[in-house]
Design an enzyme around this catalytic site. Structure first.
Site, PDB file in Angstrom:
ATOM      1  N   ILE A 142     137.675  99.838  36.409  1.00 49.95           N
ATOM      2  CA  ILE A 142     137.072  99.482  35.538  1.00 49.95           C
ATOM      3  C   ILE A 142     136.782 100.504  33.877  1.00 49.95           C
ATOM      4  O   ILE A 142     136.015  99.716  33.560  1.00 49.95           O
ATOM      5  CB  ILE A 142     135.275  99.428  36.224  1.00 49.95           C
ATOM      6  N   ASN A 185     136.146 108.920  33.559  1.00 46.43           N
ATOM      7  CA  ASN A 185     135.780 108.037  34.581  1.00 46.43           C
ATOM      8  C   ASN A 185     134.571 107.896  34.909  1.00 46.43           C
ATOM      9  O   ASN A 185     134.328 106.370  34.388  1.00 46.43           O
ATOM     10  CB  ASN A 185     136.644 108.644  36.102  1.00 46.43           C
ATOM     11  N   THR A 211     122.377 110.644  41.871  1.00 48.52           N
ATOM     12  CA  THR A 211     122.180 111.077  43.134  1.00 48.52           C
ATOM     13  C   THR A 211     121.383 112.588  42.966  1.00 48.52           C
ATOM     14  O   THR A 211     120.331 112.857  41.954  1.00 48.52           O
ATOM     15  CB  THR A 211     123.226 112.315  43.051  1.00 48.52           C
ATOM     16  N   SER A 246     127.941 121.285  38.493  1.00 48.36           N
ATOM     17  CA  SER A 246     128.707 120.866  38.414  1.00 48.36           C
ATOM     18  C   SER A 246     129.005 119.543  37.272  1.00 48.36           C
ATOM     19  O   SER A 246     128.052 118.807  37.219  1.00 48.36           O
ATOM     20  CB  SER A 246     129.354 120.412  39.843  1.00 48.36           C
ATOM     21  N   TYR A 248     129.770 117.006  37.715  1.00 51.13           N
ATOM     22  CA  TYR A 248     129.479 115.684  38.600  1.00 51.13           C
ATOM     23  C   TYR A 248     128.619 115.462  38.224  1.00 51.13           C
ATOM     24  O   TYR A 248     128.321 113.649  37.829  1.00 51.13           O
ATOM     25  CB  TYR A 248     130.429 115.829  39.820  1.00 51.13           C
ATOM     26  N   HIS A 249     127.846 116.016  38.868  1.00 51.59           N
ATOM     27  CA  HIS A 249     126.455 116.178  38.703  1.00 51.59           C
ATOM     28  C   HIS A 249     126.036 115.726  36.922  1.00 51.59           C
ATOM     29  O   HIS A 249     125.183 114.800  37.022  1.00 51.59           O
ATOM     30  CB  HIS A 249     125.445 117.671  39.296  1.00 51.59           C
ATOM     31  N   LYS A 252     126.718 112.417  36.380  1.00 50.38           N
ATOM     32  CA  LYS A 252     125.729 111.100  36.787  1.00 50.38           C
ATOM     33  C   LYS A 252     124.683 111.552  35.521  1.00 50.38           C
ATOM     34  O   LYS A 252     123.667 110.583  35.846  1.00 50.38           O
ATOM     35  CB  LYS A 252     125.429 111.337  37.883  1.00 50.38           C
ATOM     36  N   VAL A 278     124.440 111.432  52.722  1.00 51.03           N
ATOM     37  CA  VAL A 278     124.899 111.089  53.283  1.00 51.03           C
ATOM     38  C   VAL A 278     125.418 111.483  54.420  1.00 51.03           C
ATOM     39  O   VAL A 278     126.512 112.302  54.505  1.00 51.03           O
ATOM     40  CB  VAL A 278     125.429 109.837  53.125  1.00 51.03           C
ATOM     41  N   ALA A 305     127.846 118.008  53.902  1.00 54.10           N
ATOM     42  CA  ALA A 305     127.332 119.112  55.033  1.00 54.10           C
ATOM     43  C   ALA A 305     127.767 118.788  56.240  1.00 54.10           C
ATOM     44  O   ALA A 305     128.589 119.459  57.429  1.00 54.10           O
ATOM     45  CB  ALA A 305     126.268 119.538  54.811  1.00 54.10           C
ATOM     46  N   THR A 320     130.731 126.060  58.695  1.00 55.99           N
ATOM     47  CA  THR A 320     130.691 127.387  57.430  1.00 55.99           C
ATOM     48  C   THR A 320     129.397 127.168  56.499  1.00 55.99           C
ATOM     49  O   THR A 320     129.422 126.194  55.657  1.00 55.99           O
ATOM     50  CB  THR A 320     131.475 126.861  56.977  1.00 55.99           C
ATOM     51  N   VAL A 321     128.509 127.888  56.862  1.00 62.46           N
ATOM     52  CA  VAL A 321     127.737 128.101  55.841  1.00 62.46           C
ATOM     53  C   VAL A 321     127.523 128.902  54.391  1.00 62.46           C
ATOM     54  O   VAL A 321     127.942 130.067  54.244  1.00 62.46           O
ATOM     55  CB  VAL A 321     126.151 128.617  56.703  1.00 62.46           C
TER      56      VAL A 321
END
Length: 465
Positions: A142, A185, A211, A246, A248-249, A252, A278, A305, A320-321
């Site tokens: 796209i 992207n 998100t 981040s 990424y966030h 958004k 999810v 998670a 792994t917490v």
């Protein structure tokens, strides 16, 4: 509605001239691209015959979405694939647009889904074989507007569901290259879709996957997208403050700002679904046949998670917490994700508005999730251990968190709440495929503080901060 069983034979009565019978490929970078126009407009609404059987697997084909053309961008991914099948089973005319980048990232990093996922071509062919329903494929990027425009003009979507972004916070923090890629992207792809809507289908409705991470962890309640503010005696409704954690966030957040602007400036209809974490792998549609099975990621880059915890329990690896484990987030079953998408499509946003709905069903801390998985594992005679590992993220590990999520419920969402049944189902899937697990991929592969200009290569461990 007709009911489908996994062993159904292909239907010979479905016209091969139907729109969904085609697959259009645009793979060569820089080459001239064109889209064959093989279908006239009146064929789009041609009825599709489903295969009726006397046995039920929980998949009922109906035509409640008949006549609605839905383009699922990123339809080969975890949420996109499940959503595309859910909509197709309900009679929507579905096309998938994807550049298959998610599969390529696994190849780059040496990762793989715990479940064996078939190629997109085999997936779509199997769905056709089992249900008689076509899904069109548009394979391309796209971010390449020439490809997007030609495919868009051919399909003329009435709704576009936009999953087509790099969706991993850890991936965006691997190094400078991945941070830049994530932002370019995600942001440019969304802008391209907004321009395609404006130029070719101005009445098209965008359903965009945002998100809950856009909000961060503020010390006040999280509203659904907007906040009523009174300041110095004056009152206004403003976009809720965003605190991305981040690259990424942050991408958004940029998307949300761009969508508000374009909806207002060009009179577009946009729904921003701020989705929580999810979990799950099965929907009725993806359970029809192993060829349709969804991906299930367990690595530290793409695994979420609860899915990660379940797989760790199944393969005998300690859960792994990260850090203290008080990090609290919104969660939802993938069966609710696909239902939310349908509800957003069937109840579009107003023209000129960007509606925001928080898409999650329950709140859990990381410690609470670990405890739930430990208890569920014990019922299956699994000796599940929980361990704390250094947190690779820079985030609050104990904090206030109260997010609102009433809008989708008001539209009719009936949530699947996390309980023994879904945990047992997930654990059984994880146990079935546990031999495909590479234990070296479970521990964190990078730390936020060590993200630098040097490229992160396969096999590197997280650097201390």
């Amino acid at each position: 509605g007709a009911v489908v069983r996994a062993a159904a034979a292909p239907s010979a009565s479905v016209s091969r001239g139907a729109r969904g019978a085609r697959s259009c490929h645009f793979a060569a970078a820089g080459s001239k691209r064109g889209v064959a126009r093989q279908t006239v407009r009146d064929q789009r609404l041609a009825p599709t015959k489903a295969i009726a059987t006397e046995e039920t697997t929980g998949v009922t084909l109906n035509n409640e979405g008949k006549g609605k053309r839905v383009l699922v961008v990123g339809g080969d991914g975890y949420c996109g694939w499940a959503s595309a099948l859910h909509l197709s089973a309900r009679g929507y005319e579905v096309a998938i647009m994807d550049n298959l980048a998610r599969r390529n990232w696994d190849q780059q990093l040496g990762y793989d889904s715990l479940t064996p996922i078939a190629s997109i071509h085999k997936r779509v062919a199997k769905w056709k074989e089992l249900t008689g329903r076509d899904i069109t494929l548009y394979l391309g990027d796209i971010c390449d507007f020439e490809f997007l425009a030609e495919a868009w003009k051919q399909f003329e979507p009435e709704h576009v569901v936009h999953f087509g972004e790099q969706r991993s916070a850890p991936y965006s923090m691997l190094d400078r290259e991945r941070a830049v890629y994530t932002q370019v992207n995600n942001v440019s792809g969304t802008i391209n879709i907004l321009y395609a809507m404006k130029e070719f289908t101005p009445d098209c409705h965008m359903v965009k996957l945002g998100t809950m991470g856009e909000y961060g962890t503020p010390n006040i309640d999280i509203e659904e997208g907007y906040l009523d503010i009174t300041h110095n005696g004056r009152t206004d409704t403003l976009p809720y403050p965003k605190q991305g954690n981040s690259f990424y966030h942050l991408s958004k957040i940029h998307d949300s700002t761009n969508m508000i602007f374009c909806a207002k400036t060009w009179g577009l209809k946009v729904t921003d679904l701020n989705q929580g974490v999810v979990y799950g792998v099965k929907t009725p549609e993806t359970s029809l046949d192993e060829t349709l099975i969804n991906r299930l990621d367990y690595d530290s880059i793409f695994g979420t998670a609860l899915n990660r915890f379940v797989i760790q329990a199944a393969v005998g690896h300690p859960i792994t917490v990260y850090g203290k484990g008080g990090q609290t987030r919104g969660f939802l079953d993938i069966r609710d994700t696909v239902r939310c998408i349908q509800l957003a499509i069937d109840n579009p946003a107003e023209q000129g508005k960007m509606r925001v709905m928080n898409q999650f069903t329950e709140l859990f801390s990381v410690n609470e999730l670990a405890s739930l998985v430990k208890d569920a594992g014990a019922k299956l005679d699994l000796d599940v251990q929980v361990t704390s590992v250094p947190n690779p993220r820079i985030e609050a590990e104990e904090h206030y968190y109260n997010a609102k999520n009433s809008k989708l419920k008001d539209l009719g969402l009936e949530p699947h709440l996390l309980g023994d049944a879904i945990l047992d189902s997930l654990l059984q899937v994880a146990v079935e495929y546990k031999d495909r697990c590479d234990h070296q991929l479970i521990l964190p592969a990078n730390a936020w503080g060590s993200s630098g200009v040097s490229r992160h290569f396969v096999g590197e461990k997280a650097k201390s901060t």
